[in-house]
Design a protein around this motif. Structure first.
Motif, PDB file in Angstrom:
ATOM      1  N   SER A 111     -28.536   0.745  40.781  1.00  0.00           N
ATOM      2  CA  SER A 111     -28.225   1.390  39.506  1.00  0.00           C
ATOM      3  C   SER A 111     -27.229   2.521  39.703  1.00  0.00           C
ATOM      4  N   ALA A 112     -27.405   3.288  40.778  1.00  0.00           N
ATOM      5  CA  ALA A 112     -26.469   4.373  41.053  1.00  0.00           C
ATOM      6  C   ALA A 112     -25.064   3.833  41.268  1.00  0.00           C
ATOM      7  N   LEU A 113     -24.934   2.760  42.039  1.00  0.00           N
ATOM      8  CA  LEU A 113     -23.617   2.195  42.328  1.00  0.00           C
ATOM      9  C   LEU A 113     -22.974   1.585  41.084  1.00  0.00           C
ATOM     10  N   LEU A 114     -23.753   0.790  40.340  1.00  0.00           N
ATOM     11  CA  LEU A 114     -23.185   0.146  39.156  1.00  0.00           C
ATOM     12  C   LEU A 114     -22.896   1.161  38.057  1.00  0.00           C
ATOM     13  N   GLY A 115     -23.774   2.152  37.886  1.00  0.00           N
ATOM     14  CA  GLY A 115     -23.533   3.186  36.879  1.00  0.00           C
ATOM     15  C   GLY A 115     -22.267   3.963  37.160  1.00  0.00           C
ATOM     16  N   ALA A 116     -22.052   4.323  38.430  1.00  0.00           N
ATOM     17  CA  ALA A 116     -20.838   5.042  38.803  1.00  0.00           C
ATOM     18  C   ALA A 116     -19.599   4.172  38.570  1.00  0.00           C
ATOM     19  N   SER A 117     -19.680   2.906  38.941  1.00  0.00           N
ATOM     20  CA  SER A 117     -18.527   2.012  38.782  1.00  0.00           C
ATOM     21  C   SER A 117     -18.188   1.787  37.313  1.00  0.00           C
ATOM     22  N   LEU A 118     -19.209   1.520  36.497  1.00  0.00           N
ATOM     23  CA  LEU A 118     -18.957   1.243  35.084  1.00  0.00           C
ATOM     24  C   LEU A 118     -18.381   2.460  34.365  1.00  0.00           C
ATOM     25  N   LEU A 119     -18.870   3.652  34.712  1.00  0.00           N
ATOM     26  CA  LEU A 119     -18.348   4.837  34.037  1.00  0.00           C
ATOM     27  C   LEU A 119     -16.899   5.105  34.455  1.00  0.00           C
ATOM     28  N   LEU A 120     -16.572   4.839  35.714  1.00  0.00           N
ATOM     29  CA  LEU A 120     -15.179   4.987  36.144  1.00  0.00           C
ATOM     30  C   LEU A 120     -14.280   3.984  35.431  1.00  0.00           C
ATOM     31  N   LEU A 121     -14.739   2.746  35.274  1.00  0.00           N
ATOM     32  CA  LEU A 121     -13.945   1.742  34.571  1.00  0.00           C
ATOM     33  C   LEU A 121     -13.790   2.118  33.098  1.00  0.00           C
ATOM     34  N   ALA A 122     -14.878   2.603  32.485  1.00  0.00           N
ATOM     35  CA  ALA A 122     -14.798   3.028  31.087  1.00  0.00           C
ATOM     36  C   ALA A 122     -13.837   4.197  30.924  1.00  0.00           C
ATOM     37  N   ASP A 123     -13.839   5.112  31.895  1.00  0.00           N
ATOM     38  CA  ASP A 123     -12.924   6.251  31.828  1.00  0.00           C
ATOM     39  C   ASP A 123     -11.484   5.799  32.010  1.00  0.00           C
ATOM     40  N   ALA A 124     -11.255   4.824  32.895  1.00  0.00           N
ATOM     41  CA  ALA A 124      -9.897   4.300  33.071  1.00  0.00           C
ATOM     42  C   ALA A 124      -9.393   3.660  31.787  1.00  0.00           C
ATOM     43  N   VAL A 125     -10.266   2.930  31.102  1.00  0.00           N
ATOM     44  CA  VAL A 125      -9.896   2.334  29.806  1.00  0.00           C
ATOM     45  C   VAL A 125      -9.609   3.428  28.785  1.00  0.00           C
ATOM     46  N   ALA A 126     -10.457   4.462  28.753  1.00  0.00           N
ATOM     47  CA  ALA A 126     -10.281   5.547  27.782  1.00  0.00           C
ATOM     48  C   ALA A 126      -8.968   6.281  27.989  1.00  0.00           C
ATOM     49  N   ARG A 127      -8.507   6.372  29.241  1.00  0.00           N
ATOM     50  CA  ARG A 127      -7.265   7.097  29.537  1.00  0.00           C
ATOM     51  C   ARG A 127      -6.008   6.280  29.276  1.00  0.00           C
ATOM     52  N   THR A 128      -6.136   4.974  29.294  1.00  0.00           N
ATOM     53  CA  THR A 128      -4.933   4.130  29.233  1.00  0.00           C
ATOM     54  C   THR A 128      -4.774   3.352  27.938  1.00  0.00           C
ATOM     55  N   ILE A 129      -5.860   3.101  27.212  1.00  0.00           N
ATOM     56  CA  ILE A 129      -5.766   2.190  26.071  1.00  0.00           C
ATOM     57  C   ILE A 129      -4.944   2.785  24.930  1.00  0.00           C
ATOM     58  N   VAL A 130      -4.945   4.125  24.790  1.00  0.00           N
ATOM     59  CA  VAL A 130      -4.140   4.771  23.754  1.00  0.00           C
ATOM     60  C   VAL A 130      -3.224   5.814  24.368  1.00  0.00           C
ATOM     61  N   ALA A 131      -2.794   5.601  25.609  1.00  0.00           N
ATOM     62  CA  ALA A 131      -1.941   6.561  26.312  1.00  0.00           C
ATOM     63  C   ALA A 131      -0.675   6.844  25.497  1.00  0.00           C
ATOM     64  N   PRO A 132      -0.202   8.114  25.519  1.00  0.00           N
ATOM     65  CA  PRO A 132      -0.645   9.249  26.353  1.00  0.00           C
ATOM     66  C   PRO A 132      -1.864   9.999  25.809  1.00  0.00           C
ATOM     67  N   ALA A 133      -2.395   9.585  24.645  1.00  0.00           N
ATOM     68  CA  ALA A 133      -3.626  10.205  24.153  1.00  0.00           C
ATOM     69  C   ALA A 133      -4.811   9.672  24.970  1.00  0.00           C
ATOM     70  N   GLU A 134      -5.983  10.249  24.721  1.00  0.00           N
ATOM     71  CA  GLU A 134      -7.171   9.852  25.478  1.00  0.00           C
ATOM     72  C   GLU A 134      -8.311   9.564  24.518  1.00  0.00           C
ATOM     73  N   LEU A 135      -8.898   8.392  24.630  1.00  0.00           N
ATOM     74  CA  LEU A 135     -10.031   8.004  23.798  1.00  0.00           C
ATOM     75  C   LEU A 135     -11.313   8.578  24.403  1.00  0.00           C
ATOM     76  N   PRO A 136     -12.201   9.171  23.602  1.00  0.00           N
ATOM     77  CA  PRO A 136     -13.472   9.658  24.160  1.00  0.00           C
ATOM     78  C   PRO A 136     -14.235   8.537  24.843  1.00  0.00           C
ATOM     79  N   ILE A 137     -14.754   8.828  26.013  1.00  0.00           N
ATOM     80  CA  ILE A 137     -15.400   7.789  26.812  1.00  0.00           C
ATOM     81  C   ILE A 137     -16.687   7.303  26.164  1.00  0.00           C
ATOM     82  N   GLY A 138     -17.326   8.165  25.354  1.00  0.00           N
ATOM     83  CA  GLY A 138     -18.528   7.735  24.660  1.00  0.00           C
ATOM     84  C   GLY A 138     -18.273   6.587  23.701  1.00  0.00           C
ATOM     85  N   ILE A 139     -17.078   6.528  23.138  1.00  0.00           N
ATOM     86  CA  ILE A 139     -16.723   5.414  22.249  1.00  0.00           C
ATOM     87  C   ILE A 139     -16.635   4.119  23.040  1.00  0.00           C
ATOM     88  N   VAL A 140     -16.027   4.194  24.232  1.00  0.00           N
ATOM     89  CA  VAL A 140     -15.881   2.997  25.070  1.00  0.00           C
ATOM     90  C   VAL A 140     -17.248   2.472  25.493  1.00  0.00           C
TER      91      VAL A 140
END
Length: 365
Positions: free
Chosen positions: A314-343
């Protein structure tokens, strides 16, 4: 005393199951996946900074032709992206492991750390600093500076936990059912007080509150990691020691006690460790939902209910999924940033509904 010839096989059937080999393979794959997620997070973003150049300089002393570009890349990667990656791993692991522990404690796959009111209490502390930081709490914000918000959120979660423990514990015994109901009541009270503060906020504060409640890793700094990192790491380090007790608890509290599990100590460690991890996470990232319920349930389908494997996975998958969600939040509406809670909500809500459909026998009354 329980006949050891009976207790031994029972504990083995609960802890080992028939998927321990698969669990080890999954954990190995999750380690590789986390490494890939870290690399993706370091190399993705609105800026074209080259993480490869920076990493090459760290490892091999390689310096690109443009020294100014190298300095800019180092600044972006080391001071902006790397703290964000580390914070994302800590928060994702804390939320996922806390969810797994809560589900084991309540013996319910739909349990979530938010049920005990920690997130609501942390939000109350953070909202109080945002709204009252320039008036009543001005001396505190001046003294603590940028640490005022995360410390207030952590204190709010801690206060909620202490009240919860006092309500749910009688004569040294903690009732899980009472703890659940008291957590719901305390969460409602914290949300009501938060609503009063939001009503008092001005337009600028309302914007800050809205963005904070949606969750984000955008404010990650080395100072924030230093303030909450030790708390999260200590809480995560204590969780694996609960694994065998949670396995036995699946048979019921009475049976677990007869098998030699200190049930009351197990409950106490869980209700202290989970709020510490979740409260510290909410303090620096805001409201990020569904990680604590989706990750443990998904892994339970893959590797079974053995908490000796479920908690580290759970620790490994939770860390990985949150990093992937953050990467999506930073790039999907770049240069703006989507809140990660929405993702996480967009990805987690459908999965949660699927869990409910599979577990209709649990929720149908």
């Amino acid at each position: 005393m329980v006949d050891q010839s009976i207790a031994g096989p029972v504990m083995a059937s609960v802890s080992e199951g028939d998927r321990s080999g698969r669990a080890r393979i999954v954990i190995l794959l999750l380690c590789l996946g986390l490494a890939a997620a870290v690399f993706l997070s370091l190399t993705s973003g609105a800026s074209d900074a080259s993480a490869a150049n920076v990493i090459g300089g760290w490892l091999f002393g390689a310096v690109p032709d443009d020294a100014a570009l190298s300095a800019r890349d180092s600044l972006i990667v080391y001071d902006i992206r790397l703290p964000r990656v580390i914070l994302g791993m800590l928060v994702g692991a804390a939320l996922a492991v806390s969810g797994a522990v809560m589900q084991g404690l309540f013996r319910n796959p739909l349990a979530d750390p938010g049920l005990i009111g920690v997130s609501a209490g942390s939000s109350l502390g953070a909202v109080a600093v945002i709204v009252l930081g320039a008036t009543i709490l001005a001396p505190v914000t001046v003294l603590l500076g940028t640490l005022a918000l995360p410390l207030a959120a952590f204190c709010g979660g801690l206060a909620t936990t202490l009240m919860l423990y006092q309500v749910a514990t009688r004569r040294g015994q903690t009732s899980v059912a009472t703890m659940l109901l008291a957590g719901i009541a305390l969460a409602a009270l914290a949300m009501a007080l938060t609503g009063i503060l939001i009503f008092m906020a001005d337009d600028r504060q309302l914007r800050d509150l809205t963005f904070w409640q949606l969750g984000s890793l955008g404010g990650a700094t080395w100072a924030k990691i230093a303030s909450v990192g030790p708390i999260i790491v200590l809480a995560l380090a204590a969780m694996p020691f609960l694994a065998r007790g949670l396995n036995a608890l699946a048979l019921g509290e009475a049976t677990a006690g007869h098998l030699g599990i200190p049930v009351q100590r197990l409950k106490y460690t869980a209700i202290v460790g989970v709020p510490a991890a979740v409260g510290a996470s909410v303090a620096v990232s805001g409201g990020i939902g569904f990680v604590g319920i989706v990750v443990p349930h998904l892994l339970r389908l893959l590797i079974g209910p053995d908490n000796r494997y479920l908690l580290p996975a759970s620790a490994l998958l939770g860390a990985s999924l949150l990093l992937l969600a953050d990467a999506v939040a930073r790039t999907i509406v770049a240069p703006a940033e989507l809140p990660i809670g929405i993702v996480t909500a967009i990805a987690g809500a459908p999965f949660f509904l699927w869990i409910l459909l599979r577990k209709r026998g649990v929720v149908d009354l």
